[in-house]
Each structure stands twice: as structure tokens, then as C-alpha cells.
Design a protein around this motif. Structure first.
Motif, PDB file in Angstrom:
ATOM      1  N   ALA A   1       0.818  -1.211   0.000  1.00  0.00           N
ATOM      2  CA  ALA A   1       0.000   0.000   0.000  1.00  0.00           C
ATOM      3  C   ALA A   1       0.848   1.255   0.000  1.00  0.00           C
ATOM      4  N   THR A   2       2.024   1.178   0.610  1.00  0.00           N
ATOM      5  CA  THR A   2       2.891   2.357   0.630  1.00  0.00           C
ATOM      6  C   THR A   2       3.756   2.451  -0.612  1.00  0.00           C
ATOM      7  N   GLU A   3       3.927   1.352  -1.336  1.00  0.00           N
ATOM      8  CA  GLU A   3       4.777   1.344  -2.510  1.00  0.00           C
ATOM      9  C   GLU A   3       4.021   1.676  -3.785  1.00  0.00           C
ATOM     10  N   LYS A   4       2.762   1.283  -3.870  1.00  0.00           N
ATOM     11  CA  LYS A   4       1.998   1.386  -5.100  1.00  0.00           C
ATOM     12  C   LYS A   4       0.635   2.020  -4.805  1.00  0.00           C
ATOM     13  N   LYS A   5       0.264   3.050  -5.627  1.00  0.00           N
ATOM     14  CA  LYS A   5      -0.991   3.767  -5.403  1.00  0.00           C
ATOM     15  C   LYS A   5      -1.821   3.748  -6.679  1.00  0.00           C
ATOM     16  N   ASP A   6      -3.099   3.443  -6.527  1.00  0.00           N
ATOM     17  CA  ASP A   6      -4.026   3.443  -7.652  1.00  0.00           C
ATOM     18  C   ASP A   6      -4.997   4.612  -7.526  1.00  0.00           C
ATOM     19  N   GLY A   7      -5.425   5.128  -8.654  1.00  0.00           N
ATOM     20  CA  GLY A   7      -6.411   6.202  -8.666  1.00  0.00           C
ATOM     21  C   GLY A   7      -7.330   6.078  -9.864  1.00  0.00           C
ATOM     22  N   ILE A   8      -8.477   6.686  -9.770  1.00  0.00           N
ATOM     23  CA  ILE A   8      -9.463   6.693 -10.854  1.00  0.00           C
ATOM     24  C   ILE A   8      -9.461   8.083 -11.491  1.00  0.00           C
ATOM     25  N   LEU A   9      -9.283   8.130 -12.810  1.00  0.00           N
ATOM     26  CA  LEU A   9      -9.317   9.415 -13.505  1.00  0.00           C
ATOM     27  C   LEU A   9     -10.737   9.987 -13.456  1.00  0.00           C
ATOM     28  N   THR A  10     -10.829  11.210 -13.000  1.00  0.00           N
ATOM     29  CA  THR A  10     -12.130  11.872 -12.818  1.00  0.00           C
ATOM     30  C   THR A  10     -12.108  13.219 -13.540  1.00  0.00           C
TER      31      THR A  10
ATOM     32  N   GLN B   1     -10.773   5.791 -16.289  1.00  0.00           N
ATOM     33  CA  GLN B   1      -9.670   4.850 -16.336  1.00  0.00           C
ATOM     34  C   GLN B   1      -8.958   4.790 -14.995  1.00  0.00           C
ATOM     35  N   THR B   2      -8.347   3.635 -14.747  1.00  0.00           N
ATOM     36  CA  THR B   2      -7.551   3.440 -13.528  1.00  0.00           C
ATOM     37  C   THR B   2      -6.092   3.656 -13.860  1.00  0.00           C
ATOM     38  N   VAL B   3      -5.417   4.413 -13.006  1.00  0.00           N
ATOM     39  CA  VAL B   3      -3.987   4.652 -13.186  1.00  0.00           C
ATOM     40  C   VAL B   3      -3.249   4.245 -11.926  1.00  0.00           C
ATOM     41  N   THR B   4      -1.961   3.991 -12.086  1.00  0.00           N
ATOM     42  CA  THR B   4      -1.122   3.532 -10.980  1.00  0.00           C
ATOM     43  C   THR B   4       0.096   4.440 -10.868  1.00  0.00           C
ATOM     44  N   VAL B   5       0.427   4.811  -9.630  1.00  0.00           N
ATOM     45  CA  VAL B   5       1.629   5.579  -9.343  1.00  0.00           C
ATOM     46  C   VAL B   5       2.506   4.730  -8.436  1.00  0.00           C
ATOM     47  N   GLU B   6       3.781   4.594  -8.798  1.00  0.00           N
ATOM     48  CA  GLU B   6       4.720   3.815  -7.997  1.00  0.00           C
ATOM     49  C   GLU B   6       5.681   4.741  -7.287  1.00  0.00           C
ATOM     50  N   PHE B   7       5.862   4.501  -5.989  1.00  0.00           N
ATOM     51  CA  PHE B   7       6.803   5.262  -5.180  1.00  0.00           C
ATOM     52  C   PHE B   7       7.997   4.380  -4.857  1.00  0.00           C
TER      53      PHE B   7
ATOM     54  N   GLN C   1       6.037   9.751   2.771  1.00  0.00           N
ATOM     55  CA  GLN C   1       6.101  10.020   1.346  1.00  0.00           C
ATOM     56  C   GLN C   1       5.729  11.474   1.033  1.00  0.00           C
ATOM     57  N   ALA C   2       4.823  12.030   1.826  1.00  0.00           N
ATOM     58  CA  ALA C   2       4.338  13.390   1.562  1.00  0.00           C
ATOM     59  C   ALA C   2       5.421  14.446   1.741  1.00  0.00           C
ATOM     60  N   VAL C   3       6.359  14.221   2.664  1.00  0.00           N
ATOM     61  CA  VAL C   3       7.377  15.245   2.921  1.00  0.00           C
ATOM     62  C   VAL C   3       8.299  15.442   1.725  1.00  0.00           C
ATOM     63  N   ASN C   4       8.305  14.501   0.793  1.00  0.00           N
ATOM     64  CA  ASN C   4       9.156  14.613  -0.387  1.00  0.00           C
ATOM     65  C   ASN C   4       8.437  15.221  -1.585  1.00  0.00           C
ATOM     66  N   LEU C   5       7.168  15.588  -1.418  1.00  0.00           N
ATOM     67  CA  LEU C   5       6.385  16.124  -2.525  1.00  0.00           C
ATOM     68  C   LEU C   5       5.987  17.571  -2.247  1.00  0.00           C
ATOM     69  N   ARG C   6       5.768  18.325  -3.309  1.00  0.00           N
ATOM     70  CA  ARG C   6       5.304  19.709  -3.214  1.00  0.00           C
ATOM     71  C   ARG C   6       4.261  19.953  -4.300  1.00  0.00           C
ATOM     72  N   GLU C   7       3.338  20.862  -4.031  1.00  0.00           N
ATOM     73  CA  GLU C   7       2.378  21.250  -5.052  1.00  0.00           C
ATOM     74  C   GLU C   7       3.125  21.874  -6.228  1.00  0.00           C
ATOM     75  N   GLY C   8       2.792  21.432  -7.443  1.00  0.00           N
ATOM     76  CA  GLY C   8       3.501  21.849  -8.642  1.00  0.00           C
ATOM     77  C   GLY C   8       4.478  20.815  -9.146  1.00  0.00           C
ATOM     78  N   ASP C   9       4.769  19.786  -8.323  1.00  0.00           N
ATOM     79  CA  ASP C   9       5.662  18.723  -8.769  1.00  0.00           C
ATOM     80  C   ASP C   9       5.011  17.899  -9.873  1.00  0.00           C
ATOM     81  N   GLU C  10       5.854  17.324 -10.716  1.00  0.00           N
ATOM     82  CA  GLU C  10       5.362  16.478 -11.800  1.00  0.00           C
ATOM     83  C   GLU C  10       5.327  15.023 -11.334  1.00  0.00           C
ATOM     84  N   ILE C  11       4.259  14.319 -11.659  1.00  0.00           N
ATOM     85  CA  ILE C  11       4.080  12.911 -11.291  1.00  0.00           C
ATOM     86  C   ILE C  11       3.797  12.117 -12.570  1.00  0.00           C
ATOM     87  N   ILE C  12       4.447  10.962 -12.706  1.00  0.00           N
ATOM     88  CA  ILE C  12       4.204  10.072 -13.830  1.00  0.00           C
ATOM     89  C   ILE C  12       3.375   8.891 -13.338  1.00  0.00           C
ATOM     90  N   CYS C  13       2.282   8.629 -14.038  1.00  0.00           N
ATOM     91  CA  CYS C  13       1.447   7.477 -13.712  1.00  0.00           C
ATOM     92  C   CYS C  13       1.330   6.583 -14.940  1.00  0.00           C
TER      93      CYS C  13
END
Length: 363
Positions: free
Chosen positions: A35-44, A357-363, A290-302
Motif C-alpha cells: 500500500a505504501t509502494e503502489k498507489k491506484d487512482g481513478i481518472l475523474t 480509467q484506472t492509473v497507478t503511481v509507484e513510489f 512520502q508526503a514530505v518529499n512532494l510539493r504542489e507543482g511537482d510532476e508525477i508520472i502514472c
């Protein structure tokens, strides 16, 4: 024999459980770790409720259909503008009537000011002429006095007859009367003023009254202009209201639902269309580590689950998530309880994906 087989199977099952637990312990592939390594989301896709801004009436034009793609500025609905058009025509007629009244009153003002100037010039000429008449009468009186004194002396010496002295006396009295008459006429022209001898500096009451009346007309014109301005404001309000009777798409998108149909009465600010915008996002929940390493405006690849396509996105929101998303009961892995954070990521190229669609983000 059967009992022996059952014992062997039980021992084998227990051994497998022990081996699996040991493997999970060393590899960290339990549910918490995954759960901490892999995150799924639904495109809305964001949805917009369209409504007529502060206006209502009967819907006469339903220009779109459900599922239709629309562009920003495209007409989607229209309310009957008949009543508004009539009100606009009425106001324009009233403004035109006021313009005519203002022009007529302004003409009267110009006429009255011209008359006042003309009367002033005529008065000045009459005053100058009357002053000349007074001066002439005074000069005639002076000559009559000299003639009377001379004839009085001659009569006392017996050089002239009594009739000649009487004539001189009569002439003197006539001259005095003429001076009084001419002075009275001048006083009448100068009534209410101080005769300083300079005509241009005189302030004639009658002329001042004429100019005061003209200024009152100027006030009337100002009142008419104020009334016209008020009507012009009302006209602008009606024109704005008329423009709002036509509903335009605020941005590109797709019509999801038409809530009001042609012929129905529409209430002001009541939703009439549900529009799906092309702003697509997805939410994931991450731990505070994981949140302390992210900032608003950062780019994320899913990656999309369906076709494994890489999609670039930008973090627009990073905030503490509700309590239900917190990560609990993890001390057996050597971790303290963690607060979850909500991350909202907007897709940079929404045309490459589909909402849902379902997308996945890996940390």
C-alpha cells in the motif's frame, strides 16, 4: 493409514504458512508494504453545472444534445427574449423623447441668454442716450440761467422791456423742468443700480433677472440629463439581461445531461446542463513519510492499467486526508502509526486518457 496421511498434510500446511511468513517478513511484500509502494487512482473529470445567470423564462432553443462535444463560447440554450426586447425598445423611445426635450430646453436657454444679452446692450445704449439727454438739458439750463441773469441786469438798468425778462424767466423754468424730466427718465433706467458713470460696470436688475431665469432652465436641463442617464443605466441592465438569455459553454467539454427541456419555464440560477470538462484528475493517499518529499507543482508520472501508457501530471493539491485514510496498526513492521495525505494530480494531456480509467503511481 488415513490418519497418517492427514497428519502429514497438516504438517505440510503448517510448514508452508511458516515459510510464507518468513518470506514476507524479509521481503516486505505484505499488504501494508504494498500500500505504501503502489498507489491506484481513478481518472475523474470535473463537472460543471450550467445555469442562466439571474434571468429566467421559457426555454425556446435547446441547441445541444447529451453526449455532444462542445467548444468554449458555443451556444447551448436560449430563453425567449421577447419581453426583454420590448422593454429595451420602450426605454430607447423614452431616451429619444428625453433627448428631444433636452434639445428643446437647451434651445430655449440659448434664446433667453441671447435676449438677455441683447436687452443688456439696448439698456446700455438707452442709458448712454439718456445721460446725453440729461447733459444736454443741463447745458440748456445753464445757458437759460446765464441769459436770465444778463436780462435781469439789463432790465434793472432799464435797457430792455419787461416782456424780454419774462421770456427769459419762462425759458429758465422750462429748462429746469426739462432737466428734472430727463433725470427722472435716467433714474428709471438705472432703477436698482448705482450710477458710477461707467455703463459697462452696471448690474441691471432686469437683466440679472433674465439671466437667473435662464440659469433655472440650465438646472432643468441638468435634471433631464440625470433622468436620461438613469434610463441609460436601466437600458444597459436590460441589454446585459438579454445577453444572459443566451447560454454559452464556458469551456470545451461534453454534455453529460440536459436537465431542462425546450418549452419549459426556467428559473433564474437553476442548473439546466451538466457539462463534463476536460480537466481530468485523480486522487491518491500517501503516508506522511512520502508526503514530505512532494510539493504542489511537482510532476508525477502514472501508468494506465488498461494499456500501460505513461501519463504526466501535476500536483495541484497536497493536504492532510480525512481520518479514515490514516495508516494504522503498522507497529509490527517497525513503523509508528502514520497520518495519510491526499494528493490531487491533474493530467497535463487529458486528450490521451478517458475519464474513469484506472492509473497507478509507484513510489
Amino acid at each position: 493409514m488415513a490418519k497418517r496421511k492427514a497428519i502429514r498434510a497438516g504438517i505440510l500446511f503448517i510448514a508452508l504458512l511458516i515459510i510464507s511468513g518468513v518470506v514476507l517478513m524479509y521481503r516486505g511484500n505484505d499488504a501494508v508494504f504494498l500500500a505504501t509502494e503502489k498507489k491506484d487512482g481513478i481518472l475523474t473529470a470535473e463537472q460543471i453545472k450550467l445555469s442562466f445567470d439571474s434571468v429566467g423564462g421559457r426555454l425556446i432553443n435547446e441547441a445541444v444534445r447529451e453526449g455532444q462535444e462542445v467548444s468554449a463560447g458555443q451556444v447551448v440554450m436560449q430563453i425567449d427574449p421577447t419581453d426583454t426586447d420590448l422593454a429595451i425598445e420602450k426605454l430607447r423611445a423614452q431616451i429619444a423623447q428625453l433627448d428631444a426635450q433636452i434639445n428643446s430646453t437647451a434651445g430655449t436657454l440659448r434664446t433667453n441668454l441671447f435676449r438677455a444679452d441683447n436687452d443688456e446692450q439696448q439698456s446700455f445704449r438707452q442709458i448712454d442716450s439718456q445721460r446725453g439727454a440729461v447733459s444736454a438739458a443741463q447745458a440748456t439750463l445753464l445757458n437759460a440761467e446765464l441769459d436770465y441773469r444778463r436780462k435781469s441786469e439789463l432790465f434793472s438798468e432799464g435797457a430792455i422791456a419787461k416782456a424780454q425778462l419774462d421770456d427769459a424767466t419762462m425759458t429758465l423754468n422750462v429748462a429746469k423742468a426739462n432737466v428734472d424730466t430727463q433725470q427722472q427718465l435716467l433714474n428709471r433706467l438705472l432703477a436698482g443700480t448705482t450710477d458710477t458713470g461707467a455703463t459697462d460696470s452696471l448690474n441691471l436688475p432686469t437683466i440679472a433677472q433674465e439671466r437667473a431665469s435662464a440659469e433655472n432652465i440650465r438646472h432643468d436641463i441638468a435634471a433631464l440629463n440625470s433622468q436620461k442617464k438613469m434610463l441609460e443605466v436601466q437600458l444597459k441592465e436590460l441589454e446585459v439581461a438579454k445577453s444572459r438569455l443566451t447560454l454559452h459553454a464556458p469551456e470545451d467539454g461534453k454534455i453529460l445531461s440536459i436537465l431542462q427541456k425546450q418549452g419549459e419555464m426556467i428559473s433564474p440560477n437553476s442548473p439546466v446542463i451538466l457539462l463534463e470538462s476536460r480537466r481530468i484528475y485523480y486522487d491518491i493517499y500517501i503516508s506522511e513519510e512520502q508526503a514530505v518529499n512532494l510539493r504542489e507543482g511537482d510532476e508525477i508520472i502514472c501508468k494506465t492499467v488498461a494499456d500501460n501508457k505513461k501519463i504526466r501530471g501535476t500536483i495541484r493539491l497536497l493536504t492532510q486526508a480525512p481520518g479514515f485514510a490514516d495508516l494504522r496498526q503498522s507497529r509490527e513492521k517497525g513503523q509508528a502509526d502514520l497520518s495519510a495525505f491526499q494528493v490531487r494530480i491533474y493530467i497535463d494531456e487529458p486528450e490521451k486518457v478517458l475519464a474513469g480509467q484506472t492509473v497507478t503511481v509507484e513510489f
